[in-house]
Design a protein around this motif. Sequence first.
Motif, PDB file in Angstrom:
ATOM      1  N   SER A   1      31.806  42.173  45.636  1.00  0.00           N
ATOM      2  CA  SER A   1      32.870  42.212  46.641  1.00  0.00           C
ATOM      3  C   SER A   1      34.058  42.959  46.067  1.00  0.00           C
ATOM      4  O   SER A   1      34.151  43.178  44.849  1.00  0.00           O
ATOM      5  CB  SER A   1      33.306  40.789  47.023  1.00  0.00           C
ATOM      6  N   GLU A   2      34.987  43.342  46.930  1.00  0.00           N
ATOM      7  CA  GLU A   2      36.217  43.966  46.454  1.00  0.00           C
ATOM      8  C   GLU A   2      37.027  42.988  45.621  1.00  0.00           C
ATOM      9  O   GLU A   2      37.678  43.388  44.646  1.00  0.00           O
ATOM     10  CB  GLU A   2      37.045  44.466  47.631  1.00  0.00           C
ATOM     11  N   GLU A   3      36.989  41.709  45.992  1.00  0.00           N
ATOM     12  CA  GLU A   3      37.727  40.705  45.213  1.00  0.00           C
ATOM     13  C   GLU A   3      37.208  40.654  43.782  1.00  0.00           C
ATOM     14  O   GLU A   3      37.991  40.630  42.829  1.00  0.00           O
ATOM     15  CB  GLU A   3      37.589  39.317  45.872  1.00  0.00           C
ATOM     16  N   GLU A   4      35.892  40.649  43.640  1.00  0.00           N
ATOM     17  CA  GLU A   4      35.324  40.668  42.300  1.00  0.00           C
ATOM     18  C   GLU A   4      35.694  41.967  41.591  1.00  0.00           C
ATOM     19  O   GLU A   4      36.050  41.964  40.407  1.00  0.00           O
ATOM     20  CB  GLU A   4      33.803  40.537  42.361  1.00  0.00           C
ATOM     21  N   GLY A   5      35.626  43.078  42.306  1.00  0.00           N
ATOM     22  CA  GLY A   5      35.922  44.367  41.707  1.00  0.00           C
ATOM     23  C   GLY A   5      37.328  44.456  41.146  1.00  0.00           C
ATOM     24  O   GLY A   5      37.543  44.933  40.020  1.00  0.00           O
ATOM     25  N   VAL A   6      38.316  43.986  41.894  1.00  0.00           N
ATOM     26  CA  VAL A   6      39.699  44.030  41.418  1.00  0.00           C
ATOM     27  C   VAL A   6      39.888  43.078  40.244  1.00  0.00           C
ATOM     28  O   VAL A   6      40.582  43.406  39.266  1.00  0.00           O
ATOM     29  CB  VAL A   6      40.681  43.712  42.564  1.00  0.00           C
ATOM     30  N   ALA A   7      39.259  41.912  40.314  1.00  0.00           N
ATOM     31  CA  ALA A   7      39.333  40.978  39.190  1.00  0.00           C
ATOM     32  C   ALA A   7      38.766  41.600  37.924  1.00  0.00           C
ATOM     33  O   ALA A   7      39.293  41.402  36.819  1.00  0.00           O
ATOM     34  CB  ALA A   7      38.591  39.685  39.529  1.00  0.00           C
ATOM     35  N   VAL A   8      37.694  42.383  38.070  1.00  0.00           N
ATOM     36  CA  VAL A   8      37.104  43.068  36.925  1.00  0.00           C
ATOM     37  C   VAL A   8      38.035  44.164  36.418  1.00  0.00           C
ATOM     38  O   VAL A   8      38.264  44.301  35.211  1.00  0.00           O
ATOM     39  CB  VAL A   8      35.722  43.641  37.301  1.00  0.00           C
ATOM     40  N   LEU A   9      38.572  44.975  37.316  1.00  0.00           N
ATOM     41  CA  LEU A   9      39.506  46.032  36.920  1.00  0.00           C
ATOM     42  C   LEU A   9      40.646  45.468  36.071  1.00  0.00           C
ATOM     43  O   LEU A   9      41.040  46.060  35.056  1.00  0.00           O
ATOM     44  CB  LEU A   9      40.088  46.727  38.151  1.00  0.00           C
ATOM     45  N   ASP A  10      41.177  44.330  36.492  1.00  0.00           N
ATOM     46  CA  ASP A  10      42.307  43.732  35.782  1.00  0.00           C
ATOM     47  C   ASP A  10      41.939  43.299  34.368  1.00  0.00           C
ATOM     48  O   ASP A  10      42.802  43.257  33.491  1.00  0.00           O
ATOM     49  CB  ASP A  10      42.832  42.520  36.564  1.00  0.00           C
TER      50      ASP A  10
END
Length: 404
Positions: free
Chosen positions: A145-154
């Motif tokens: 998901s995008e939520e997971e993706g942003v959490a990973v980016l951070d």
Amino acid sequence: MTGTPVRKIGIEEELLLFDPETRAVAPAAQRVLKEFREHGHGRRRARAATDELDQELFRHQLETRTDPTRDAGDALDQLIAARRTAGEAARAAGLAAGACGIVPLPSEKSVVTPNDRYRDMVDRFGEVARTGGTCGMHVHVDIESEEEGVAVLDRIAPWLPVLLAVSANSPFVDGRDSGYASWRAQVWSRWPSAGPTEAFGSVEGYREVCQILLDSGAARDTGMLYFDARLSVALPTLEVRVCDVCTDPQLAVGIAALARGLVETAARSWREGRPVPRWRAEALRAAQWRAARFAMSDSLVHPVERQLRPAREVLGALIETIEPALRDAGDTDLAETMLAQSVSQNGAVRQRSAWERGGGVVAVVDDLIERTEQSWQSAPPGHDTGHDTGHDTAPDEGLGSTHG
């Protein structure tokens, strides 16, 4: 095993087109693509991504890509097949394809690919765009998901300079040693939307930053959001964009395995509710600069200790941090081999060795062409194109185009 499916990876590479006589780059991508479409695999209706070639910002570049796969061995086979597609098409046009992060020898003014978007990029960004003919490797990794993706980016931001250091493959420019292991990274950082990013905090935070760049004109469109890692424009993937293209395809796939391990490890950390390590953009830029300057030959910023440590020790810390994810994906041996060869097999080291043996940058180009061709000639040409594709690819988005 955790029971979590292994994430798929896909790889994009940008390659240079060289004139084998002068060793300068040749603005002949249109001729190569015409030859490819009329006489090569591009005539086939049903084809794998490795049977396709794309244009890039300048006519001395080609782009290749692979289909998504869970198996690193399959990714390697595909990468070799994609290089064969590019190499054979270049040869048919009297040229050679080489894997190098930047043009090593002086050349005439770069010729922009005849594409309205590319022309507009040059008009808007001037000299930044005109000198932007660099070649990177981008790794796509599945996200849920995008939520997971942003959490990973951070969470992965402080580790990305380590991937840059391992990939560094562009020390020579304009016929001289730049003093950097990756001069490509320095040139690429001139784009106003490029580079490391602080924590976004949420999908909304990510979108807000993207919109600021678009509204300010720092990015012409979403394809020009050139973060070191970003959410893919068109695919359900996170795209790691920090690396030089590697002459050695096994090194390229090893880096892709590390990127997948980072993504999986960061996602697990997010699911477990662990806090995001806070890094200022200035500190991330400093870590990236050091990786570009020295690569694996000196010290890097340790992402946990936040102090300089020997580069091999920092790479070892990365592998140790993501070891459970590497083990689950079957990538542990690949990572350990990379650690053992990280200094001697680094691309910048090998280019400088060619310079010392041959006494000039012409010898570097000859070595790059030879090693690139050996990388696809070493495997049989009958590559199986029946890959597990997982996602569709589009010609101008995601796995289809580096510039968006």
